[in-house]
Write a protein that holds these residues in place. Structure first.
Motif, PDB file in Angstrom:
ATOM      1  N   GLU A  68       0.843  -1.193   0.000  1.00 36.41           N
ATOM      2  CA  GLU A  68       0.000   0.000   0.000  1.00 36.41           C
ATOM      3  C   GLU A  68       0.878   1.242   0.000  1.00 36.41           C
ATOM      4  O   GLU A  68       1.882   1.297   0.715  1.00 36.41           O
ATOM      5  N   HIS A  69       0.491   2.213  -0.802  1.00 37.41           N
ATOM      6  CA  HIS A  69       1.187   3.504  -0.827  1.00 37.41           C
ATOM      7  C   HIS A  69       0.233   4.542  -1.401  1.00 37.41           C
ATOM      8  O   HIS A  69      -0.452   4.272  -2.387  1.00 37.41           O
ATOM      9  N   ASN A  70       0.196   5.702  -0.787  1.00 41.63           N
ATOM     10  CA  ASN A  70      -0.607   6.812  -1.280  1.00 41.63           C
ATOM     11  C   ASN A  70      -2.066   6.406  -1.494  1.00 41.63           C
ATOM     12  O   ASN A  70      -2.700   6.811  -2.453  1.00 41.63           O
ATOM     13  N   GLY A  71      -2.574   5.577  -0.591  1.00 42.48           N
ATOM     14  CA  GLY A  71      -3.967   5.170  -0.644  1.00 42.48           C
ATOM     15  C   GLY A  71      -4.298   4.169  -1.723  1.00 42.48           C
ATOM     16  O   GLY A  71      -5.468   3.963  -2.041  1.00 42.48           O
ATOM     17  N   ALA A  72      -3.289   3.532  -2.321  1.00 43.16           N
ATOM     18  CA  ALA A  72      -3.534   2.584  -3.408  1.00 43.16           C
ATOM     19  C   ALA A  72      -2.713   1.316  -3.192  1.00 43.16           C
ATOM     20  O   ALA A  72      -1.717   1.308  -2.478  1.00 43.16           O
ATOM     21  N   THR A  73      -3.150   0.250  -3.856  1.00 45.17           N
ATOM     22  CA  THR A  73      -2.439  -1.024  -3.818  1.00 45.17           C
ATOM     23  C   THR A  73      -1.577  -1.153  -5.060  1.00 45.17           C
ATOM     24  O   THR A  73      -2.068  -1.019  -6.183  1.00 45.17           O
ATOM     25  N   PHE A  74      -0.294  -1.395  -4.852  1.00 41.93           N
ATOM     26  CA  PHE A  74       0.654  -1.647  -5.932  1.00 41.93           C
ATOM     27  C   PHE A  74       0.944  -3.140  -5.943  1.00 41.93           C
ATOM     28  O   PHE A  74       1.095  -3.755  -4.887  1.00 41.93           O
ATOM     29  N   ALA A  75       1.050  -3.732  -7.131  1.00 37.80           N
ATOM     30  CA  ALA A  75       1.368  -5.157  -7.273  1.00 37.80           C
ATOM     31  C   ALA A  75       2.792  -5.312  -7.813  1.00 37.80           C
ATOM     32  O   ALA A  75       3.265  -4.457  -8.578  1.00 37.80           O
ATOM     33  N   PHE A  76       3.440  -6.411  -7.435  1.00 37.89           N
ATOM     34  CA  PHE A  76       4.829  -6.642  -7.818  1.00 37.89           C
ATOM     35  C   PHE A  76       5.001  -8.056  -8.351  1.00 37.89           C
ATOM     36  O   PHE A  76       4.285  -8.969  -7.949  1.00 37.89           O
ATOM     37  N   SER A  77       5.977  -8.229  -9.224  1.00 38.11           N
ATOM     38  CA  SER A  77       6.234  -9.536  -9.815  1.00 38.11           C
ATOM     39  C   SER A  77       7.055 -10.427  -8.891  1.00 38.11           C
ATOM     40  O   SER A  77       7.006 -11.648  -9.009  1.00 38.11           O
ATOM     41  N   THR A  78       7.802  -9.829  -7.972  1.00 38.56           N
ATOM     42  CA  THR A  78       8.630 -10.598  -7.033  1.00 38.56           C
ATOM     43  C   THR A  78       8.588  -9.956  -5.646  1.00 38.56           C
ATOM     44  O   THR A  78       8.315  -8.762  -5.517  1.00 38.56           O
ATOM     45  N   GLU A  79       8.906 -10.760  -4.650  1.00 32.11           N
ATOM     46  CA  GLU A  79       9.012 -10.241  -3.281  1.00 32.11           C
ATOM     47  C   GLU A  79      10.152  -9.225  -3.191  1.00 32.11           C
ATOM     48  O   GLU A  79      10.054  -8.243  -2.464  1.00 32.11           O
ATOM     49  N   ALA A  80      11.238  -9.462  -3.927  1.00 30.43           N
ATOM     50  CA  ALA A  80      12.378  -8.535  -3.904  1.00 30.43           C
ATOM     51  C   ALA A  80      11.962  -7.160  -4.404  1.00 30.43           C
ATOM     52  O   ALA A  80      12.360  -6.137  -3.838  1.00 30.43           O
ATOM     53  N   ASN A  81      11.146  -7.110  -5.454  1.00 36.51           N
ATOM     54  CA  ASN A  81      10.673  -5.818  -5.960  1.00 36.51           C
ATOM     55  C   ASN A  81       9.747  -5.149  -4.953  1.00 36.51           C
ATOM     56  O   ASN A  81       9.801  -3.927  -4.766  1.00 36.51           O
ATOM     57  N   ARG A  82       8.921  -5.930  -4.290  1.00 34.05           N
ATOM     58  CA  ARG A  82       8.040  -5.375  -3.249  1.00 34.05           C
ATOM     59  C   ARG A  82       8.890  -4.761  -2.130  1.00 34.05           C
ATOM     60  O   ARG A  82       8.608  -3.657  -1.666  1.00 34.05           O
ATOM     61  N   GLU A  83       9.913  -5.450  -1.712  1.00 34.56           N
ATOM     62  CA  GLU A  83      10.782  -4.951  -0.642  1.00 34.56           C
ATOM     63  C   GLU A  83      11.517  -3.685  -1.069  1.00 34.56           C
ATOM     64  O   GLU A  83      11.659  -2.748  -0.283  1.00 34.56           O
ATOM     65  N   ALA A  84      11.980  -3.643  -2.321  1.00 32.21           N
ATOM     66  CA  ALA A  84      12.644  -2.431  -2.839  1.00 32.21           C
ATOM     67  C   ALA A  84      11.672  -1.254  -2.811  1.00 32.21           C
ATOM     68  O   ALA A  84      12.031  -0.141  -2.417  1.00 32.21           O
ATOM     69  N   PHE A  85      10.429  -1.495  -3.213  1.00 30.50           N
ATOM     70  CA  PHE A  85       9.411  -0.448  -3.200  1.00 30.50           C
ATOM     71  C   PHE A  85       9.151   0.037  -1.774  1.00 30.50           C
ATOM     72  O   PHE A  85       9.101   1.241  -1.527  1.00 30.50           O
ATOM     73  N   LEU A  86       8.978  -0.895  -0.852  1.00 32.83           N
ATOM     74  CA  LEU A  86       8.697  -0.518   0.533  1.00 32.83           C
ATOM     75  C   LEU A  86       9.847   0.288   1.141  1.00 32.83           C
ATOM     76  O   LEU A  86       9.616   1.164   1.972  1.00 32.83           O
ATOM     77  N   ALA A  87      11.069   0.009   0.712  1.00 32.00           N
ATOM     78  CA  ALA A  87      12.229   0.741   1.224  1.00 32.00           C
ATOM     79  C   ALA A  87      12.275   2.173   0.708  1.00 32.00           C
ATOM     80  O   ALA A  87      12.804   3.058   1.382  1.00 32.00           O
ATOM     81  N   ASN A  88      11.690   2.422  -0.479  1.00 32.50           N
ATOM     82  CA  ASN A  88      11.750   3.761  -1.071  1.00 32.50           C
ATOM     83  C   ASN A  88      10.617   3.952  -2.091  1.00 32.50           C
ATOM     84  O   ASN A  88      10.874   4.015  -3.296  1.00 32.50           O
ATOM     85  N   PRO A  89       9.367   4.026  -1.634  1.00 34.60           N
ATOM     86  CA  PRO A  89       8.252   4.109  -2.581  1.00 34.60           C
ATOM     87  C   PRO A  89       8.290   5.339  -3.484  1.00 34.60           C
ATOM     88  O   PRO A  89       7.878   5.261  -4.649  1.00 34.60           O
ATOM     89  N   THR A  90       8.805   6.452  -3.004  1.00 30.88           N
ATOM     90  CA  THR A  90       8.820   7.649  -3.852  1.00 30.88           C
ATOM     91  C   THR A  90       9.794   7.508  -5.022  1.00 30.88           C
ATOM     92  O   THR A  90       9.640   8.170  -6.030  1.00 30.88           O
ATOM     93  N   LYS A  91      10.791   6.647  -4.893  1.00 31.79           N
ATOM     94  CA  LYS A  91      11.712   6.400  -6.013  1.00 31.79           C
ATOM     95  C   LYS A  91      10.989   5.676  -7.148  1.00 31.79           C
ATOM     96  O   LYS A  91      11.228   5.954  -8.319  1.00 31.79           O
ATOM     97  N   TYR A  92      10.098   4.741  -6.812  1.00 35.92           N
ATOM     98  CA  TYR A  92       9.500   3.870  -7.815  1.00 35.92           C
ATOM     99  C   TYR A  92       8.097   4.277  -8.260  1.00 35.92           C
ATOM    100  O   TYR A  92       7.704   3.966  -9.386  1.00 35.92           O
ATOM    101  N   ALA A  93       7.339   4.905  -7.406  1.00 33.33           N
ATOM    102  CA  ALA A  93       5.965   5.284  -7.773  1.00 33.33           C
ATOM    103  C   ALA A  93       6.021   6.267  -8.940  1.00 33.33           C
ATOM    104  O   ALA A  93       6.913   7.111  -9.018  1.00 33.33           O
ATOM    105  N   PRO A  94       5.076   6.167  -9.867  1.00 33.34           N
ATOM    106  CA  PRO A  94       5.108   7.079 -11.009  1.00 33.34           C
ATOM    107  C   PRO A  94       4.882   8.524 -10.575  1.00 33.34           C
ATOM    108  O   PRO A  94       4.203   8.789  -9.579  1.00 33.34           O
TER     109      PRO A  94
END
Length: 174
Positions: A68-94
């Protein structure tokens, strides 16, 4: 001292309310996922095509690997990508909460199509249609500058509720 502490607490509460009130909503389409369920981290490892050419297809997320980020659900192809997103969502969110970068440059919030993407200066930008991509690519730095100027007045407005034109989205796999 108690009155001072109460004044500080009230000011902090007001400031947090004000900043929350001006946080814009992430664009979410009929899939129920941000970026139509595509893995936003995966975009950063995809090859980019030259200007004027269609980009590589994005990577579908898995509906069982989400964050979850910014009130929305983001989906990921791998757990590693999910963890990268959680560590820095503003880097990856459009940018612009998933709205069309050229639309923001022109002063509005319209949907961003996840297949019409480009990474510029390590930021993910989406656009709405192939024609719009052409206009955006004519002056990417100028359009980013306009978008950056326009975004503070657009950000607090609700997310677009429009459907992505010429798009048949599918929910993430899994």
């Amino acid at each position: 001292m108690n009155r001072f502490a109460l004044t500080i607490a009230a000011a902090a509460t007001t400031l947090s309310f004000v900043s929350a009130a001006f946080a814009g909503d992430q664009f979410v389409d009929e899939t129920g996922f941000a970026v139509s369920g595509y893995d936003v981290v995966a975009y950063f490892s995809l090859p980019q095509n030259a200007l004027g050419q269609q980009q590589t297809a994005p990577v579908e997320g898995n509906k069982s690997i989400t964050a979850e980020h910014n009130g929305a659900t983001f989906a990921f192809s791998t757990e590693a990508n999910r963890e990268a997103f959680l560590a820095n969502p503003t880097k990856y969110a459009p940018q612009y909460d998933g709205h069309c970068a050229y639309g923001v440059a022109k002063g509005g919030k319209v949907p961003g199509n996840p297949t019409l993407w480009r990474i510029v200066d390590d930021k993910l930008y989406l656009n709405i249609t192939k024609n719009v991509v052409g206009f955006w690519e004519e002056d990417i730095p100028g359009n980013i500058e306009l978008s950056t100027e326009n975004w503070p007045s657009l950000d607090p407005k609700p997310a677009s509720d429009r459907t992505i034109p010429q798009w048949s989205s599918a929910a993430p796999k899994g």
